[in-house]
Design a protein around this motif. Sequence first.
Motif, PDB file in Angstrom:
ATOM      1  N   GLU C 337      -1.540  -4.684  -7.158  1.00 20.71           N
ATOM      2  CA  GLU C 337      -0.775  -4.190  -6.148  1.00 20.71           C
ATOM      3  C   GLU C 337      -0.054  -2.903  -6.358  1.00 20.71           C
ATOM      4  N   GLU C 369      -2.235   1.687   6.164  1.00 19.62           N
ATOM      5  CA  GLU C 369      -1.540   0.753   5.217  1.00 19.62           C
ATOM      6  C   GLU C 369      -0.535   1.583   4.424  1.00 19.62           C
ATOM      7  N   TYR C 405       5.940  -7.192   5.259  1.00 22.02           N
ATOM      8  CA  TYR C 405       5.843  -6.659   3.992  1.00 22.02           C
ATOM      9  C   TYR C 405       5.961  -7.619   2.848  1.00 22.02           C
ATOM     10  N   SER C 413       8.110 -11.962   0.720  1.00 18.51           N
ATOM     11  CA  SER C 413       7.904 -11.272   2.023  1.00 18.51           C
ATOM     12  C   SER C 413       8.835 -10.912   2.843  1.00 18.51           C
ATOM     13  N   HIS C 432       4.956  -3.676   0.317  1.00 21.73           N
ATOM     14  CA  HIS C 432       3.533  -3.191   0.696  1.00 21.73           C
ATOM     15  C   HIS C 432       3.240  -4.088   1.939  1.00 21.73           C
ATOM     16  N   ASN C 433       2.752  -3.291   2.894  1.00 22.49           N
ATOM     17  CA  ASN C 433       2.707  -3.891   4.226  1.00 22.49           C
ATOM     18  C   ASN C 433       1.296  -4.657   4.299  1.00 22.49           C
ATOM     19  N   GLN C 434       1.253  -5.610   4.893  1.00 19.31           N
ATOM     20  CA  GLN C 434       0.171  -6.733   4.678  1.00 19.31           C
ATOM     21  C   GLN C 434      -0.634  -6.886   6.080  1.00 19.31           C
TER      22      GLN C 434
END
Lengths: 434, 434, 434, 434
Positions: C337, C369, C405, C413, C432-434
């Motif tokens: 990641e 992303e 995120y 999350s 981190h955006n999902q």
Amino acid sequence: MDKNSFALRPPMGWNSYDYYDTNVTEADVLKNAKFMAKHLKPYGWEYIVVDIQWYAYNTASMRDKFQYIPFGKNEMDGYGRLLPCPEKFPSSISGQGFKPLADQIHAMGLKFGIHIMRGIPRLAAHHHLPILGSNVTADMVADPSSVCEWNPDMYGIRKGEAGQAYYNSILELYASWGVDFIKVDDICATGFNPHRGYGRKHEVEMLHKAIENCGRPIVLSLSPGPATVEESWHYTRYANMWRITDDFWDNWETLLYMFDRCEKWQDHVRPGCWPDCDMLPLGRVGKHFGHERHTHFTKDEQKTMMSLWCMFRSPLMLGAEMTLLDDWTLSLLQNRELLHLETGNFVSRQVLRDKKQRVWVAVDAETGEHYVALFNLTDAALEISVTLDECKAQFSGVTFGEGNYMEIWSGESMEGNVIHGTVAPHGALLFHNQ
Amino acid sequence: MDKNSFALRPPMGWNSYDYYDTNVTEADVLKNAKFMAKHLKPYGWEYIVVDIQWYAYNTASMRDKFQYIPFGKNEMDGYGRLLPCPEKFPSSISGQGFKPLADQIHAMGLKFGIHIMRGIPRLAAHHHLPILGSNVTADMVADPSSVCEWNPDMYGIRKGEAGQAYYNSILELYASWGVDFIKVDDICATGFNPHRGYGRKHEVEMLHKAIENCGRPIVLSLSPGPATVEESWHYTRYANMWRITDDFWDNWETLLYMFDRCEKWQDHVRPGCWPDCDMLPLGRVGKHFGHERHTHFTKDEQKTMMSLWCMFRSPLMLGAEMTLLDDWTLSLLQNRELLHLETGNFVSRQVLRDKKQRVWVAVDAETGEHYVALFNLTDAALEISVTLDECKAQFSGVTFGEGNYMEIWSGESMEGNVIHGTVAPHGALLFHNQ
Amino acid sequence: MDKNSFALRPPMGWNSYDYYDTNVTEADVLKNAKFMAKHLKPYGWEYIVVDIQWYAYNTASMRDKFQYIPFGKNEMDGYGRLLPCPEKFPSSISGQGFKPLADQIHAMGLKFGIHIMRGIPRLAAHHHLPILGSNVTADMVADPSSVCEWNPDMYGIRKGEAGQAYYNSILELYASWGVDFIKVDDICATGFNPHRGYGRKHEVEMLHKAIENCGRPIVLSLSPGPATVEESWHYTRYANMWRITDDFWDNWETLLYMFDRCEKWQDHVRPGCWPDCDMLPLGRVGKHFGHERHTHFTKDEQKTMMSLWCMFRSPLMLGAEMTLLDDWTLSLLQNRELLHLETGNFVSRQVLRDKKQRVWVAVDAETGEHYVALFNLTDAALEISVTLDECKAQFSGVTFGEGNYMEIWSGESMEGNVIHGTVAPHGALLFHNQ
Amino acid sequence: MDKNSFALRPPMGWNSYDYYDTNVTEADVLKNAKFMAKHLKPYGWEYIVVDIQWYAYNTASMRDKFQYIPFGKNEMDGYGRLLPCPEKFPSSISGQGFKPLADQIHAMGLKFGIHIMRGIPRLAAHHHLPILGSNVTADMVADPSSVCEWNPDMYGIRKGEAGQAYYNSILELYASWGVDFIKVDDICATGFNPHRGYGRKHEVEMLHKAIENCGRPIVLSLSPGPATVEESWHYTRYANMWRITDDFWDNWETLLYMFDRCEKWQDHVRPGCWPDCDMLPLGRVGKHFGHERHTHFTKDEQKTMMSLWCMFRSPLMLGAEMTLLDDWTLSLLQNRELLHLETGNFVSRQVLRDKKQRVWVAVDAETGEHYVALFNLTDAALEISVTLDECKAQFSGVTFGEGNYMEIWSGESMEGNVIHGTVAPHGALLFHNQ
């Protein structure tokens, strides 16, 4: 008048700043003056100096946000001359200024000093006030780009006759009050804002001329530092003392840094011309800054500070609230063996220098009487020694006195031509030949 | 709003300063706008910018002593917002501000810009004026130590909501007038007074926010230089153009120096973000400075200047009084081959550099169209050459167009892959591939 | 050859210096290469770099006095080209140089790099050795005043054909060995000794040309920093990576300082051009410096370091002895990641900045992303938050992806458009955006 | 030994550099010595100094490319001590060094000086030569990063006993030759390369000790400048003269700059301690630099230079080839009224300073005898005046003599207490009280 006759030895006194910040009052000043007259005057202490913003109202009212309230209310006459704020200095009412207070201090056998900011009040310029002794108004004399970085009260003054007239007008006022000493601020260091350096230089010259013009031997002290050694000739010609560092407080780093500055200034100390290590943050300090405390310096650090200041022959200005002095601190200020360095005729030099230690020697060139100071800059005890020959080598043409030494802090004596001892961490030994 | 959409190509226009100093009037502005609309607008010129002290009275009255009269009279509203001086801008009476003038300029198909000094008027602070849209007064917003070194009108503004409210209040006013462009002064260079650097940075951010807040796409131009390349990220984020040198005038030394500055800024030029080489002192300049003249630049130097500005893609702001332009100078400003560099989509790089010469290349990365400029920095004619391969080596991943070149000043064509020629002293050759 | 194709993403690898100082041997290098091939290669790590003085004899013999023995014995051929010391690199005997070692490393699927000092050996100059491919001798090429401040081995090289011939001769040698990466030292920072700046600049250009000339795509890494942003255009044109600070070690102050440097360099990161935050002092370091230790960084500081390096897209060069890595540290180096920031196509910006916190955002402009990093610079836990709009405002013309995120260190999350959290002292959260 | 007794007045002599560069020979030196003995010795001139690279071979052979041939051949003994090149100094053969030449010069009643570079020859370090009087070799004493920026011959020497042994070994050699004066180069200015400052300082101390150790009163002259005033205490303690600017040549800008430097150094001039304005480029100069010429200074500029040097009490070192002196120049060097400033007991101060003019005063504090110099810095004739009171104000405690003045260049007399006159462009008037 010869300004070098105003301060034949390093001025010794008390300054209100370290304890009172901008808020000192007449009562505070008198209380300290009485203490000095009784307990310290016999040891050479004589100046009582009222520090910054004695002209300002409400000085304590916004301390959480500002040390100096921007665009606040100040007491001022019709010629743009600042006067004591009557709420803090009640005896100044009816236009008497500091005269009543100065008279009381003189009556105690002491001398009276005040702090001023370089320049002319900003409001005098914005309101085009007339300048006494001139047909020019303040807006033509004030330099709008010459401002202090930290205090909002004044504009610097342009070179010229009208500007000189303004400085003459305030010095005549101070002379009429009986002022003996002025500490002028925002005028000494040029490194902080280099392109303004020369501007400040001409204001020093104008102040010097205004003192000569007023006819009273007022000592001229310049602040803040660090003064630049390149301009030593200029300070020497026009002022009596000048700060060699930025503000000094009770932490070891600023004390350590002073050794480097004294090194650089060691050849520029003489009667009438005193590079200044700044006030002594001893005893109780910091009240009106919001963190009243006993000095953070250890006793060894205090001995180091006093030894360095006296060996170097810095002016001594006590920052403590004197009426709260403890016995040990008072004994420092009454130590005749130590203060003899200030009241005598000594010339001093650094003899040894490395990262761990410094050795300084002071000698009276006429009698050969001398002191040797051993300073330990480290955090552990250190054995330091120096030979008398190494000391002598720094003084071309001077004959040193013979005899044994006494270490003044311990009172112990020592024989021989090697001055040595185990010095405490951050501490000093100070030997005097007998 | 995306500020990078406000200035997709380098702004081109006219600025009153080089000819009028502080004294431009409404009639002067209109006269020049009409000239531009008729003769230059078809070539891409569109901004009419009123430069410094449009709010000040008596601006010409003390020119022998001061460019900016200290503590002089300015037109200001009750919220501390400066307004046009009605003696110079008669249409502004009755609180109309610059709206009537802007309307006239817009009607000609042009855009309207004004100069402002960073900050809030000093008198607003000394008089504790209220700030529109805030319950805070100006004395709490103005920073008394944040002053311009050369202009006496303003104090810088502290970071915070109340300061933002002041900037919002002036940008709303400007938007209501129809302003399209503001040149903000005393805000760009930080090297001049390094310890104030960050102060100026937050004012750039506040101005950017105030423009976003006002809803009008007002181009933000920062002055004076030299901007520091270390802060390129900051200029790029918040402004549309920023000066890369101190004031540029008609002497060779400042033109020579521009080559070094363009070298350092060459990778920071892109839509919405234009490092600025400053105004073009062409034609008649200097009148209200007391030395009206035809530009001191030779014709070769003027070609060099125009070639460098256009190759680098600097904004172009004409300093001349346009109604007095001679034919040759006018032809420079109507040269489509040259100005295509500004109106196109070029990216440029310095290719060669030594003490005698510079070579620059600009290329349209999509089409391969390109220009090559050969500059002679010496006082004698010089043979300069560069290969196309050397040019290409500076542009990773770009395909250059093929074909012959035309030298735009002479109209001569040239074949082959070595671009070369004899360049006049202080002159330039500018080749365009066909 | 296009040097920007040599390093399309930030180089990731291992460097011998932090653990081995000047004393790394062939066995040490192979041991670490094997570990990388087995445990780290799948995550993007690929370079094995032999750092300083691989050519020197007796490198460990005077460590109490010198890091680099002055005027010591080095292995050199008749053309003044340094060769591996066969006592440390036995496979280099019989003039094979680093080829046998490079072959072994290539066989593991890894790449091989070496460190060199800018210039030509001093003894080559004093002995007037011939330069391969030139009829000039070394004394005419070496600049006797261009010396490194800390390493005694070399003289800088004068601009000109003969100097280029020397650099060509060593790069041809390195290419013949199979070198993939050179870290050139004493060549990047110009601030340290400003008047020598341009000298170093021409040597960068000569190295670049020598790489082009040798025909092998050797990555060019410049050391030490701090590189000056004003010269960003130059680094960008000729090198693949360049150090933005002085040597980085495992103490918080140097990590804190890196935030300021990343701020200044944030707009200068792109494929082929990687500002370099220096090696990662993780795991076991310092052995041959005489103070072997586990890194002094706390786990939170290690996360902060890895988050900043990856968000900024610095090259990653591990300083640890890899065979001694503990599981936790190894997990840092295997975090997909996190490392996706390095192996992807992200552009990053600083979004918020004050004394307590920093927020950075990285976004893939094609897909939207993105990552958001919250950094706590203080010694106490701190609540930090930023809105997605504030993040977007830094990226003109980029569309951000939607969705929730994940915080990569905790795996938790988070929903909504306010990215926030409580950040540990000296710690970081990385969303981190999902 | 007291170094302040070595140079009780400013040294006056001749130096080979300005005419001969690196190529002076024994015959040249003798020719000039004879001229001095006959024509100038009665006026106080006495030193004959052989300047740089007397130890080097082939010094004229590459003058188009190098002033100092890099890695060239030097004459050196087995202890790393440089000896005169016998091709230039034939009497030095068989290890006699400069003794035969010094003997001849002493026989003329003159004194003999040589130039040396700070440090130890580079080849001594690379070849690990033994140091006389020590069991350490040169590689352990030479600091490989301490090199001169412009001369390739030496490495600086580390602090410590072995380094002191090397300096002792060369001073013992020089004493055995009969050397009276050493000009040590690359040791005075620290601003040029600030981080090396302290290194140079310890070498000054080592040279001072080596002179004391050798037992001969050798004058120690430090070069090049500008010396930093902050270190005035250090120069004063260990050297006899030190350069206050970079190399001085015959152009007005460097002469103009000297006024600023003299201003800063004015309080640091006293017996044994002479801030040095550098050599006098009078008469024929520049031959071996490839542009032999009569000095570019006008006669007025020459009077200005001589007046400033003598008022300031700089050492006087003539750069001309003396055998080619014209009568007018010779008369400058034989002017007793002027040179009395150097041979007397004067203390001097700058009295007035602005952009157009300078006024200096020199006074003998015991007798009141004094000089007043009026300098015109502009390109047009200028009326300058100063009152005697203004002059006196700069000298606290000194009584000035009464009487009329004679202007020494014209011989005219002047009455009254206002010293004044019309001064030629770039010229000087010099008044002496009678």
